[in-house]
Every structure is written in structure tokens, then in C-alpha cells.
Design a protein around this motif. Structure first.
Motif, PDB file in Angstrom:
ATOM      1  N   HIS A  14     -38.423 -24.986 -38.055  1.00 36.26           N
ATOM      2  CA  HIS A  14     -37.019 -24.950 -38.487  1.00 36.26           C
ATOM      3  C   HIS A  14     -36.163 -26.314 -38.315  1.00 36.26           C
ATOM      4  O   HIS A  14     -35.340 -26.812 -39.207  1.00 36.26           O
ATOM      5  CB  HIS A  14     -36.374 -23.814 -37.382  1.00 36.26           C
ATOM      6  CG  HIS A  14     -34.741 -23.767 -37.598  1.00 36.26           C
ATOM      7  ND1 HIS A  14     -34.284 -23.050 -38.774  1.00 36.26           N
ATOM      8  CD2 HIS A  14     -33.810 -24.366 -37.231  1.00 36.26           C
ATOM      9  CE1 HIS A  14     -33.157 -23.171 -38.743  1.00 36.26           C
ATOM     10  NE2 HIS A  14     -32.586 -24.056 -37.612  1.00 36.26           N
ATOM     11  N   ARG A  17     -37.323 -28.333 -41.111  1.00 34.55           N
ATOM     12  CA  ARG A  17     -36.540 -28.110 -42.126  1.00 34.55           C
ATOM     13  C   ARG A  17     -34.991 -28.484 -42.463  1.00 34.55           C
ATOM     14  O   ARG A  17     -34.810 -28.882 -43.444  1.00 34.55           O
ATOM     15  CB  ARG A  17     -36.755 -26.420 -42.682  1.00 34.55           C
ATOM     16  CG  ARG A  17     -36.142 -25.944 -43.634  1.00 34.55           C
ATOM     17  CD  ARG A  17     -36.733 -26.684 -45.005  1.00 34.55           C
ATOM     18  NE  ARG A  17     -35.923 -25.849 -46.078  1.00 34.55           N
ATOM     19  CZ  ARG A  17     -36.459 -26.118 -47.485  1.00 34.55           C
ATOM     20  NH1 ARG A  17     -36.610 -27.541 -47.690  1.00 34.55           N
ATOM     21  NH2 ARG A  17     -35.580 -25.665 -48.456  1.00 34.55           N
ATOM     22  N   ARG A 120     -33.697 -11.539 -51.953  1.00 38.60           N
ATOM     23  CA  ARG A 120     -34.134 -12.411 -50.723  1.00 38.60           C
ATOM     24  C   ARG A 120     -34.055 -13.937 -50.805  1.00 38.60           C
ATOM     25  O   ARG A 120     -33.806 -14.765 -49.672  1.00 38.60           O
ATOM     26  CB  ARG A 120     -35.659 -12.174 -50.781  1.00 38.60           C
ATOM     27  CG  ARG A 120     -36.576 -12.665 -49.462  1.00 38.60           C
ATOM     28  CD  ARG A 120     -36.122 -12.230 -48.355  1.00 38.60           C
ATOM     29  NE  ARG A 120     -36.402 -12.866 -47.282  1.00 38.60           N
ATOM     30  CZ  ARG A 120     -35.892 -13.564 -46.304  1.00 38.60           C
ATOM     31  NH1 ARG A 120     -34.410 -13.709 -46.306  1.00 38.60           N
ATOM     32  NH2 ARG A 120     -36.368 -14.065 -45.120  1.00 38.60           N
ATOM     33  N   GLN A 121     -34.358 -14.540 -52.099  1.00 38.86           N
ATOM     34  CA  GLN A 121     -34.095 -16.015 -52.277  1.00 38.86           C
ATOM     35  C   GLN A 121     -32.859 -16.565 -51.959  1.00 38.86           C
ATOM     36  O   GLN A 121     -32.562 -17.605 -51.269  1.00 38.86           O
ATOM     37  CB  GLN A 121     -34.664 -16.593 -53.600  1.00 38.86           C
ATOM     38  CG  GLN A 121     -35.860 -16.314 -54.127  1.00 38.86           C
ATOM     39  CD  GLN A 121     -37.051 -17.027 -53.414  1.00 38.86           C
ATOM     40  OE1 GLN A 121     -36.892 -17.622 -52.135  1.00 38.86           O
ATOM     41  NE2 GLN A 121     -37.970 -17.731 -54.232  1.00 38.86           N
ATOM     42  N   GLU A 123     -30.655 -14.958 -49.812  1.00 37.43           N
ATOM     43  CA  GLU A 123     -30.662 -14.881 -48.329  1.00 37.43           C
ATOM     44  C   GLU A 123     -31.311 -16.285 -47.530  1.00 37.43           C
ATOM     45  O   GLU A 123     -30.857 -16.675 -46.680  1.00 37.43           O
ATOM     46  CB  GLU A 123     -31.428 -13.625 -47.799  1.00 37.43           C
ATOM     47  CG  GLU A 123     -30.520 -12.351 -48.296  1.00 37.43           C
ATOM     48  CD  GLU A 123     -31.429 -11.053 -48.165  1.00 37.43           C
ATOM     49  OE1 GLU A 123     -32.649 -11.316 -47.613  1.00 37.43           O
ATOM     50  OE2 GLU A 123     -30.963 -10.138 -48.222  1.00 37.43           O
ATOM     51  N   ARG A 124     -32.545 -16.512 -48.263  1.00 35.99           N
ATOM     52  CA  ARG A 124     -33.084 -17.910 -47.734  1.00 35.99           C
ATOM     53  C   ARG A 124     -32.217 -18.965 -47.661  1.00 35.99           C
ATOM     54  O   ARG A 124     -32.051 -19.781 -46.844  1.00 35.99           O
ATOM     55  CB  ARG A 124     -34.383 -17.973 -48.302  1.00 35.99           C
ATOM     56  CG  ARG A 124     -35.397 -16.887 -47.817  1.00 35.99           C
ATOM     57  CD  ARG A 124     -36.892 -17.323 -48.528  1.00 35.99           C
ATOM     58  NE  ARG A 124     -38.056 -16.347 -48.221  1.00 35.99           N
ATOM     59  CZ  ARG A 124     -38.700 -15.689 -49.247  1.00 35.99           C
ATOM     60  NH1 ARG A 124     -38.255 -15.748 -50.408  1.00 35.99           N
ATOM     61  NH2 ARG A 124     -39.598 -14.921 -48.806  1.00 35.99           N
ATOM     62  N   ASP A 127     -29.413 -18.914 -45.173  1.00 36.81           N
ATOM     63  CA  ASP A 127     -29.913 -19.358 -43.982  1.00 36.81           C
ATOM     64  C   ASP A 127     -30.285 -20.671 -43.576  1.00 36.81           C
ATOM     65  O   ASP A 127     -30.291 -20.861 -42.599  1.00 36.81           O
ATOM     66  CB  ASP A 127     -31.182 -18.499 -43.860  1.00 36.81           C
ATOM     67  CG  ASP A 127     -31.084 -16.817 -43.588  1.00 36.81           C
ATOM     68  OD1 ASP A 127     -30.101 -16.429 -43.492  1.00 36.81           O
ATOM     69  OD2 ASP A 127     -31.794 -16.205 -43.555  1.00 36.81           O
ATOM     70  N   VAL A 128     -30.634 -21.424 -44.953  1.00 38.13           N
ATOM     71  CA  VAL A 128     -30.743 -23.078 -44.416  1.00 38.13           C
ATOM     72  C   VAL A 128     -29.421 -23.809 -44.774  1.00 38.13           C
ATOM     73  O   VAL A 128     -29.648 -24.989 -44.526  1.00 38.13           O
ATOM     74  CB  VAL A 128     -31.897 -23.365 -45.363  1.00 38.13           C
ATOM     75  CG1 VAL A 128     -33.212 -22.790 -45.201  1.00 38.13           C
ATOM     76  CG2 VAL A 128     -31.481 -23.275 -46.702  1.00 38.13           C
TER      77      VAL A 128
END
Length: 358
Positions: A14, A17, A120-121, A123-124, A127-128
Motif C-alpha cells: 500500500h 502504491r 469495481r474498477q 471503487e479501486r 480507494d487509491v
């Protein structure tokens, strides 16, 4: 949150990233994101520095090779498109070129035309920590009302890409797209100007672009008073499974012959290139016996007979949609700024397949 019991490799992944996305990280921010203590994060930073993965600075870390003083984080903008091939790479390259002039970075994800993966993409990306989402939504099963309900839950600005969205519920969002209906009209007008009294249409009809091409074709035919001409709905024609596509294209050639139709628009340029090959095998000369204009210009110039094509404003569109997004992010009161719906005109790239000289 990950929590105090998270494995070190999870925390390290994490942290690295976030460093890749932002160029620098704060130990306090990472601790809050992971739900761990700052002591734990500082220990992780020491371990990663010893492993040669980053450089420590006061309060956090920076990427190796970065300036010794941590710079302000760039705005990361998420981009979700159905595919990384065919129509969208030019648009993404336009975004990437425009991003270099400001402190922005494009983070790309694909949905493979699957709505659940698309969500989902997004959401990802949220999240980042992206500051906004540029989205070319998949519209295979959900309605525009359902799309609007979902997009309203996304906590960052959303700009729609390459979709003509009709509902009032979606009108409040910014959008930028190619005027594909006008592109089809350009193709019909060009062929009519060359003397053709009828213009057929063969269309890969399982894309969001297809209805717009069909609309533009029909509009131009009616306005110019051209004769009715053959229409074919084409399958995708995946590699190794060409027979259904070949059957559909041969049937279209036969229909053109029966109706003395000597001009056609074919979507996509891959389908058009295959039509040229099949026509040649049957003794039909392009452009002498059949003039062809391809819709899309990804590989049109490489066909057996270089294809005249409708060329989308890919890079220009990418630059424009990124500008809209960065201005939306910077607006002090986003809800008070009027939504912008930008439509860009494609151009006709003339090559040999239509029977005229560029």
C-alpha cells in the motif's frame, strides 16, 4: 482500513502504491489509511529504505530519484474505458499528453464491457485517492437512470466519455464525445458527391457507437434523396472464429450486387478490411466495382486497398476531456458550475478505397 494486525507485506504494498501515485507520502496519512500507528509506518519506511525501495524524509518518504524536498502531490485522475485496444488508445494518449502540462497523472483501468468490473474498477481508483473519474460506461443491460443512481454515489467528480446520454438524470454531469452521427453523414455525403445513388451500411452493431452511425446514415440518405440500400448487422469476428463474420460480409456483398449498390460504409475498419479481401476473392474490384468508406481509422491505412475512413478526433478529445476534469476538480463550488457537454466532429480521411484521390 487494514488494522494493526495487517501483514507487513500488505502495508508495504500500500505504501509503495501511494508513493508511485503521488511521488511522496506522509507517515501520518498512511497510518490513518491503514488504521495502524505512525510508529508502525515509520518502521515500514525504514525497512523499505534499507531494501532500496524509497528514500526517507522528515515526516514520511519520497520516491527514489525525487527532489530532496517532497513536492506537493499531483492530482491523479482515474480513467475507466471498456478496452485498451481499438478506439480508446488514441483518446488516452491525448489525455496523457495533456496531463504533462499540469500536475496531473492518468491512472487507467478497463472494464472489458462488463458492468460489474466497471464498478469495481471505479471503487479501486477511488480507494487509491484519485481526484476524479473519466468514465466511458458500459450500457449493455442497465438503464441510464440506473447509471445515474450509481454515479451519484461516486465521491469524486465524474466526466462521461464517448457516450451520448439522453436522460435528464445524467445531464447534470460533464461529458465529451465524438459526433458519430455526423461522421456517418460525412461519409454518405462524400460518396454521394462521387455520383453514387445508393450507399449501403454494414455495421458491427454491438457497440455504443453503432446506433449513432445508423442514425447519421439514415439522416443523410433521407436528406440527399438516395435510394434504399442493403444493411447488414455484423458479428465481432474474433480471431480464430471468422466464419460467421465472413458469411455476413459475403451476404452483404451479394445484396449490394442484387441491388446495384456500388458504395458502402463499413464499421469497423477491421471489418472493412476483411470485406475488401472477400470482395477481391469474388472478383469484385475495390473501388471500381464497390467504393468503401470505413468507420474508424485505427488500421484503415494498412488494408489491402488503403481505406478511406471516418477518423475520430481521438487525441483532441482526450485533451478536451482532461481539461474539463481538471477545471471541475479546481472549481471552488462544483455544484454551482454549469455542466458542459462537448461534442467534437470527426473528419474524413480520403484514401484509395472510395475511388477518389486524397
Amino acid at each position: 482500513m487494514v488494522g494493526q494486525n495487517a501483514l507487513p507485506r500488505t502495508r508495504h504494498a500500500h505504501l509503495l502504491r501511494q508513493l508511485e501515485l503521488h511521488g511522496s507520502v506522509s507517515a501520518a496519512d498512511i497510518a490513518e489509511q491503514l488504521g495502524v500507528s505512525q510508529v508502525t509506518v515509520r518502521r515500514d519506511i525504514v525497512e523499505l529504505e534499507q531494501a532500496g525501495r524509497l528514500a526517507r524524509v522528515h515526516g514520511g518518504a519520497i520516491a527514489l530519484g525525487a527532489p530532496p524536498v517532497a513536492q506537493p502531490a499531483r492530482a491523479n485522475i482515474g480513467v475507466v474505458v471498456p478496452s485498451s485496444v481499438s478506439h480508446f488508445p488514441q483518446i488516452v494518449r491525448g489525455m496523457d499528453a495533456a496531463s504533462r502540462g499540469g500536475r496531473t497523472r492518468i491512472v487507467l483501468a478497463t472494464s472489458q464491457y462488463r458492468e460489474e468490473l466497471e464498478q469495481r474498477q471505479v471503487e479501486r481508483l477511488v480507494d487509491v485517492g484519485v481526484a476524479g473519474i473519466i468514465l466511458a460506461p458500459t450500457m449493455r443491460s442497465r438503464t441510464e437512470i440506473e447509471l445515474a443512481e450509481w454515479v451519484r454515489t461516486i465521491p469524486v467528480p465524474v466526466v462521461f466519455l464517448e457516450r451520448r446520454l439522453e436522460s435528464t438524470a445524467l445531464a447534470a454531469f460533464d461529458s465529451a464525445r465524438t459526433d458519430h452521427a455526423r461522421g456517418a453523414q460525412l461519409a454518405v455525403e462524400h460518396l454521394a458527391a462521387l455520383g453514387h445513388a445508393a450507399v449501403g451500411l454494414a455495421l458491427f452493431d454491438r457497440t455504443p457507437t453503432a446506433p449513432l452511425i445508423r442514425e447519421g446514415h439514415a439522416s443523410a440518405i433521407a436528406r440527399l434523396g438516395l435510394a434504399e440500400a442493403p444493411y447488414a448487422a455484423l458479428p465481432k469476428g474474433d480471431e480464430g472464429d471468422d466464419e460467421p463474420l465472413d458469411d455476413a460480409l459475403v451476404a452483404f456483398l451479394d445484396a449490394c450486387g442484387r441491388t446495384s449498390t456500388a458504395a458502402a460504409i463499413v464499421h469497423t475498419d477491421v471489418h472493412a478490411a476483411r470485406l475488401v479481401e472477400l470482395a477481391t476473392d469474388r472478383g469484385i474490384r475495390v473501388p471500381d466495382d464497390l467504393a468503401i468508406v470505413a468507420y474508424d481509422d485505427d488500421t484503415a491505412g494498412l488494408a489491402m486497398v488503403p481505406l478511406t475512413s471516418v477518423t475520430a478526433p481521438g487525441r483532441d478529445l482526450g485533451q478536451e476531456v482532461l481539461r474539463i476534469m481538471t477545471e471541475r476538480i479546481a472549481a471552488p463550488d462544483r455544484s454551482a458550475t454549469a455542466a458542459r457537454h462537448i461534442t467534437m466532429l470527426p473528419r474524413l480521411t480520403v484514401r484509395e478505397s472510395c475511388g477518389t484521390i486524397a
